[in-house]
Design an enzyme around this catalytic site. Structure first.
Site, PDB file in Angstrom:
ATOM      1  N   PRO A 181     -12.295  -4.105  -7.600  1.00  0.00           N
ATOM      2  CA  PRO A 181     -13.159  -3.262  -6.766  1.00  0.00           C
ATOM      3  C   PRO A 181     -12.820  -3.459  -5.294  1.00  0.00           C
ATOM      4  O   PRO A 181     -12.656  -4.592  -4.844  1.00  0.00           O
ATOM      5  CB  PRO A 181     -14.572  -3.778  -7.079  1.00  0.00           C
ATOM      6  CG  PRO A 181     -14.393  -5.165  -7.595  1.00  0.00           C
ATOM      7  CD  PRO A 181     -13.041  -5.196  -8.254  1.00  0.00           C
ATOM      8  N   MET A 182     -12.676  -2.378  -4.570  1.00  0.00           N
ATOM      9  CA  MET A 182     -12.461  -2.462  -3.118  1.00  0.00           C
ATOM     10  C   MET A 182     -13.366  -1.428  -2.462  1.00  0.00           C
ATOM     11  O   MET A 182     -13.159  -0.212  -2.630  1.00  0.00           O
ATOM     12  CB  MET A 182     -10.989  -2.203  -2.760  1.00  0.00           C
ATOM     13  CG  MET A 182     -10.067  -3.358  -3.111  1.00  0.00           C
ATOM     14  SD  MET A 182      -8.354  -3.057  -2.625  1.00  0.00           S
ATOM     15  CE  MET A 182      -7.820  -1.939  -3.906  1.00  0.00           C
ATOM     16  N   ALA A 183     -14.368  -1.928  -1.738  1.00  0.00           N
ATOM     17  CA  ALA A 183     -15.336  -1.041  -1.088  1.00  0.00           C
ATOM     18  C   ALA A 183     -14.599  -0.085  -0.153  1.00  0.00           C
ATOM     19  O   ALA A 183     -13.726  -0.502   0.613  1.00  0.00           O
ATOM     20  CB  ALA A 183     -16.353  -1.878  -0.320  1.00  0.00           C
ATOM     21  N   GLN A 185     -20.656  -2.782 -10.349  1.00  0.00           N
ATOM     22  CA  GLN A 185     -20.862  -4.072  -9.680  1.00  0.00           C
ATOM     23  C   GLN A 185     -22.081  -3.996  -8.765  1.00  0.00           C
ATOM     24  O   GLN A 185     -22.157  -3.116  -7.901  1.00  0.00           O
ATOM     25  CB  GLN A 185     -19.640  -4.459  -8.848  1.00  0.00           C
ATOM     26  CG  GLN A 185     -19.799  -5.858  -8.251  1.00  0.00           C
ATOM     27  CD  GLN A 185     -18.669  -6.251  -7.324  1.00  0.00           C
ATOM     28  OE1 GLN A 185     -18.567  -5.738  -6.217  1.00  0.00           O
ATOM     29  NE2 GLN A 185     -17.821  -7.161  -7.766  1.00  0.00           N
ATOM     30  N   GLY A 200      -6.340 -12.177  -7.340  1.00  0.00           N
ATOM     31  CA  GLY A 200      -5.707 -12.732  -6.144  1.00  0.00           C
ATOM     32  C   GLY A 200      -4.209 -12.852  -6.281  1.00  0.00           C
ATOM     33  O   GLY A 200      -3.705 -13.648  -7.076  1.00  0.00           O
ATOM     34  N   ASP A 201      -3.499 -11.996  -5.529  1.00  0.00           N
ATOM     35  CA  ASP A 201      -2.043 -12.071  -5.404  1.00  0.00           C
ATOM     36  C   ASP A 201      -1.259 -11.640  -6.640  1.00  0.00           C
ATOM     37  O   ASP A 201      -0.100 -12.031  -6.791  1.00  0.00           O
ATOM     38  CB  ASP A 201      -1.598 -13.477  -4.970  1.00  0.00           C
ATOM     39  CG  ASP A 201      -2.072 -13.819  -3.566  1.00  0.00           C
ATOM     40  OD1 ASP A 201      -2.528 -12.896  -2.851  1.00  0.00           O
ATOM     41  OD2 ASP A 201      -1.997 -14.995  -3.182  1.00  0.00           O
ATOM     42  N   CYS A 260     -18.383 -11.567  -2.209  1.00  0.00           N
ATOM     43  CA  CYS A 260     -18.199 -10.828  -0.954  1.00  0.00           C
ATOM     44  C   CYS A 260     -18.361 -11.773   0.243  1.00  0.00           C
ATOM     45  O   CYS A 260     -19.358 -12.488   0.349  1.00  0.00           O
ATOM     46  CB  CYS A 260     -19.195  -9.675  -0.861  1.00  0.00           C
ATOM     47  SG  CYS A 260     -19.011  -8.765   0.681  1.00  0.00           S
TER      48      CYS A 260
END
Ligand SMILES: Cc1cc2nc3c(=O)[nH]c(=O)nc-3n(C[C@H](O)[C@H](O)[C@H](O)COP(=O)(O)O)c2cc1C
Length: 319
Positions: A16-18, A70, A201-202, A100
């Protein structure tokens, strides 16, 4: 791993990316091989106060396969009420944001601040689990800062409180998105808990995905920033996992056709004005590395109508 009644082998999640992974883009990524999608973070208070913007965030795209909503918040009753309200939605699981890092969120004891307050975090989970029939997951970081890395205890606590799986972003709150994600600690979390663990992550390509599975033994992978303007990444990773060699990169035409599709769908799902504005950042990501596209990118940033943007993108196609 299993989410609700759905069994998926080594699932690939879109992180998820706001402001980025709205229903339109989640639909595109799902069609391009993404197995699991999660909405942008949705405020439980926003649902409580029937905020119209919050309502829009919970819409699920018909192409999404296994989808999660979410929610974030710190009041166990309001979080439980949100879970109850979301029962009727099409999502298969509820994800609770405990990662967050943004100051305006953590100052309300929400997001990653919950990692400093495990008792409250447990109460929230227990209340939500008591109100929903859907699977419940928690997305967490490794801790608040390097002096308080508590993800192993925290993950065990979340498991005991009743969550079905967890996602661990391998950075502390104070790292935000900087530095390398710590996969070694995710391996330790995986050994400690009995529920599935998703790594975040990554993960940026096939080789990093294979390493992430090997190093941590995790059950699924989440891809966030590397999916910006790059819905091909899911097929590429799946191909690399299954065949051990890379898929061909998308060419200029494929990128431009995808960008046009994305804009057209934004227009269908939102109004033309909003679609054009929201598309600006996506166009920059799609056109990254497209030869001779700088002036088109600049013009797209000033264009006010989707028809003009589509015509600008057409100028980049071979004649
Ligand atoms: C612009 C942006 C917005 C994000 N918004 C959310 C969010 O709403 N909820 C969430 O759980 N994580 C959010 N994240 C975190 C990502 O889901 C992911 O955990 C993090 O970026 C690390 O993964 P990556 O290295 O694949 O990008 C966001 C990240 C970025 C860069």
């Amino acid at each position: 791993m299993k989410i609700g009644n759905t069994e998926i082998q080594k699932p690939l999640f879109l992180g998820p990316m706001a402001g980025i992974t709205d229903a339109t883009y989640r639909g595109i990524c799902s069609e391009m091989g993404c197995d699991v999608t999660v909405t942008e973070m949705v405020s439980a208070k926003g649902l409580h106060y029937k905020d119209p913007k919050t309502k829009k965030l919970i819409a699920i795209n018909g192409s999404e396969k296994v989808s999660g909503i979410q929610i974030f918040g710190s009041d166990p009753d309001i979080m439980a009420e949100a879970a109850e309200k979301l029962e009727k939605e099409k999502n298969l699981f509820l994800d609770i944001n405990m990662g967050c890092p943004v100051p305006k969120v953590v100052k309300n004891k929400e997001g990653s601040a919950l990692m400093k307050n495990p008792v409250l975090a447990s109460r929230i989970v227990e209340k939500i689990v008591g109100k929903t029939t859907k699977a419940v997951s928690v997305k967490m970081r490794t801790g608040w800062d390097e002096d308080s890395v508590n993800v192993i205890d925290f993950a065990l606590r979340m498991e005991a409180s009743g969550v079905d799986f967890i996602t661990v972003h391998g950075r502390t709150r104070n790292q935000y998105y900087f530095g390398q994600a710590d996969w070694d600690i995710i391996a330790k979390v995986k050994k400690a808990v009995s529920i599935p663990v998703v790594l975040s992550g990554d993960v940026v390509d096939g080789p990093s995905a294979v390493s992430a599975f090997e190093i941590t033994g995790c059950d699924g992978l989440m891809i966030a920033r590397a999916a910006k303007g790059n819905p091909w990444i899911f097929k590429q990773i799946r191909h690399f996992i299954e065949k051990g060699c890379p898929l061909e990169e998308p060419g200029r035409v494929e990128k431009i056709v995808m960008a046009k599709t994305h804009l057209a769908r934004l227009v269908e799902n939102k109004d033309d004005y909003t679609a054009c504005r929201e598309f600006r950042k996506h166009s920059a990501w799609y056109l990254k590395g497209v030869y001779n596209s700088a002036s088109v990118k600049n013009k797209i940033n000033q264009a006010e109508k989707s028809g003009d943007i589509l015509a600008l993108l057409d100028t980049l196609l071979p004649v």
